[in-house]
Design an enzyme around this catalytic site. Structure first.
Site, short mmCIF file in Angstrom:
data_model
loop_
_atom_site.label_atom_id
_atom_site.label_comp_id
_atom_site.label_asym_id
_atom_site.label_seq_id
_atom_site.Cartn_x
_atom_site.Cartn_y
_atom_site.Cartn_z
N LYS A 185 0.87 -1.19 0.00
CA LYS A 185 0.00 0.00 0.00
C LYS A 185 0.89 1.23 0.00
CE LYS A 185 -1.58 2.79 2.88
NZ LYS A 185 -1.42 4.05 2.11
N SER A 239 5.68 8.22 9.71
CA SER A 239 5.84 9.02 10.93
C SER A 239 5.89 8.13 12.18
CB SER A 239 4.67 10.00 11.06
OG SER A 239 3.49 9.30 11.39
N GLY A 243 3.62 4.95 13.23
CA GLY A 243 4.40 3.75 13.54
C GLY A 243 4.08 3.20 14.93
N GLU A 260 10.24 2.01 10.39
CA GLU A 260 11.32 2.95 10.10
C GLU A 260 10.68 4.32 10.08
OE1 GLU A 260 13.91 5.28 9.15
OE2 GLU A 260 13.21 4.83 7.13
N CYS A 294 13.90 11.15 5.62
CA CYS A 294 14.00 10.90 7.08
C CYS A 294 15.43 11.09 7.54
CB CYS A 294 13.45 9.55 7.50
SG CYS A 294 13.28 8.36 6.24
N GLU A 395 10.52 16.76 14.30
CA GLU A 395 10.76 16.56 12.87
C GLU A 395 9.86 17.48 12.06
OE1 GLU A 395 9.68 12.76 10.96
OE2 GLU A 395 11.65 12.83 9.99
C1 UN1 Z 1 14.81 8.49 3.60
O1 UN1 Z 1 15.53 9.29 4.17
O2 UN1 Z 1 13.59 8.60 3.67
O3 UN1 Z 1 20.13 7.70 2.72
C2 UN1 Z 1 15.42 7.41 2.78
C3 UN1 Z 1 19.51 8.28 1.83
C4 UN1 Z 1 18.71 7.46 0.84
C5 UN1 Z 1 17.48 6.90 1.46
C6 UN1 Z 1 16.76 7.87 2.31
N1 UN1 Z 1 19.53 6.40 0.34
O4 UN1 Z 1 19.53 9.48 1.73
#
Ligand code: UN1
Length: 507
Positions: A185, A239, A243, A260, A294, A395
């Site tokens: 999804k 988020s 999560g 994650e 992230c 964040e």
């Molecule tokens: C993410 O930050 O949501 O390390 C993933 C990175 C990428 C993946 C980021 N390879 O910046």
């Protein structure tokens, strides 16, 4: 949204949900959502939310397919991944354009996103000829011990919009390689990318039901997927708030669960740093993907001796970034994903100025004029702040960095670690002792030395500590621990009952 538009789109593009090997027409009664280009507002496609009976059909077909897919030899499963990614590699430019249109980041970055999916396939295809367990000794004579990996079953995968192919690939590809079936999804902001990705798997010949694709909001469709009795594992990127709900549910339902989530990543710049490198690292870390990673750099902790110089150069570079449509090759930074995200960033700028009393060094406003009029553009924004401020703790997921002054390496590390999150962190220094101290003491899942907080490679563990994760790591061999269960095997060839040492031990 008028019904006719959905019909027109369904006719033009075909039906969208992929269930049991078929692109299935969405129910026209369900909630309809539009997929719009965040740079221009252009309507790209219209989707219908997957109704609950189709969520059920997707999970059931995955359960049925699991029965035979788990028996396909792992090297063969790996070859199918390679085939799918060869198809994606041929469609790389098209895929990058689809991504840039629906989520905004510049083409260079969406090409990288597609490449990350391709690299992930290379990596896990090779794993089809490894998937190592252990062989080990036994306490007893004529007994053989080993451990093997078993697939888990149907995996419900819930993915965000910021890496519309890379993040699904981190979940789908190891899951399949390990012998699981999946229901994906994707975020409602990036349905076209998910469709293209799944199409490549279909064209490679993944058997019916092994991969399924459904659409809709997390609160309805994601929830129905997670709660489905056939779904044994939920893997989620998004988020920390969502999560937490998923983790809570999975804990009570005894489902495997990998989360994650958020980050509040910091880059430390020490007085002996290569200043050119440190400035470039901060610009890329804070404003790459418009700060919507992230792993984005949202705090820069700078030694007092070089604070003024760093700030001046960082601000100058941020002001020089060209913000615009990601399809234009001269653009440095694209838009935010949608109007809601612009409001969130505006709210944080307000909090920074009013509540926190931080000093705005540059940016802070939505860009609404000229070519940017119809899009969700925001200025690259830099605050001078202190560690306890909300803008330095929560964040934001936008192009906002807070620069914080520290008087020593020790103080900088303490500020970096004083966070609810622990995904990624960076230190710029030429002192090997401080490098090793940072490697030992930084409370993050990823630590960079003289490199920005973004840019993780697919063959190393990806994830973080504290509110960033729940103890799992994606990518690399560590993802195999998510998508398999261990089985310990004892083979006794003595032809007699041998009791384990605990039952016979005489000292
Ligand atoms: C993410 O930050 O949501 O390390 C993933 C990175 C990428 C993946 C980021 N390879 O910046």
């Amino acid at each position: 949204m008028p019904q006719s538009l959905l019909e027109k789109n369904a006719k033009e593009v075909g039906a969208y949900q992929f269930i049991n090997g078929r692109w299935k027409k969405p129910a026209k009664k369900g909630k309809i959502f539009e997929n719009r280009n965040p740079s221009t507002g252009e309507l790209l496609s219209v989707y219908a939310e997957t109704p609950s009976d189709d969520v059920d059909a997707a999970a059931r077909s995955a359960q049925k397919a699991f029965g035979h897919w788990r028996k396909v030899p792992a090297p063969r499963r790996g070859e199918l991944l390679l085939k799918a990614m060869a198809i994606l590699a041929r469609r790389k430019e098209e895929a990058a354009q689809v991504e840039t249109r629906e989520m905004g980041k510049v083409l260079k970055e969406t090409r990288g996103d597609v490449q990350e999916a391709i690299d992930t396939a290379f990596y896990y295809a090779g794993e089809g000829r490894r998937l190592f367990g252990q062989t080990t000794t036994s306490e007893l004579a004529d007994k053989f011990c080993m451990s093997v990996r078993m697939p888990v079953g149907v995996c419900g995968l819930i993915t965000p919009w910021n890496f519309p192919m890379a993040i699904p690939s981190w979940k789908i590809l190891p899951a399949l390689l390990c012998g699981n079936s999946v229901v994906l999804k994707p975020a409602s902001d990036t349905p076209d990318s998910a469709r293209l990705f799944v199409e490549a798997l279909q064209q490679a010949g993944i058997p019916d039901g092994v991969v399924n694709l459904i659409y809709g909001r997390g609160a309805t469709v994601g929830k129905a997927l997670m709660e489905h009795p056939d779904v044994r594992l939920v893997s989620f990127t998004g988020s920390s708030q969502v999560g937490g709900l998923i983790g809570g549910f999975c804990g009570k339902a005894f489902k495997k669960c990998s989360l994650e989530m958020g980050g509040k990543n910091a880059q430390i710049v020490l007085e002996d740093a290569n200043m050119d490198l440190a400035v470039e690292g901060a610009v890329w870390g804070a404003f790459g993907t418009s700060g919507q990673r992230c792993t984005a750099t949202s705090r820069v902790i700078v030694h007092a001796e070089v604070y003024a110089e760093f700030l001046e150069r960082f601000v100058r570079r941020a002001r020089g970034l060209k913000v615009g449509d990601g399809l234009d090759p001269s653009t440095d930074m694209g838009p935010l994903i949608n109007a809601r995200q612009v409001r969130t960033v505006e709210k944080y700028v307000e909090i920074g100025r009013e509540e926190d009393g931080a000093k705005l060094a540059t940016g802070g406003k939505k860009i609404s004029g000229g070519a940017c009029a119809a899009g969700h553009f925001f200025e690259p924004t830099i605050f001078e702040g202190r560690p306890e401020m909300r803008i330095a703790r929560e964040e934001i997921f936008g192009p906002v960095a807070t620069v914080i002054k520290a008087r020593s390496f020790e103080e900088a590390m303490a500020v970096l670690n004083d966070s609810d999150y622990g995904l990624s962190g960076a230190v710029y220094t030429r002192d090997v002792n401080r490098v090793m101290r940072a490697v030992a003491d930084m409370e993050t899942g990823i630590t960079y030395i003289n490199a920005p907080t973004i840019g993780a490679e697919v063959h190393l563990p990806f994830g973080g500590v504290k509110r960033t994760g729940n103890g799992h790591r994606e990518s690399g061999t560590s993802a195999l621990d998510i998508f398999t269960e261990w089985k310990s095997v004892y083979i006794d060839y003595s032809d007699k009952l041998q009791k384990a040492q605990i039952d016979t031990y005489e000292g």
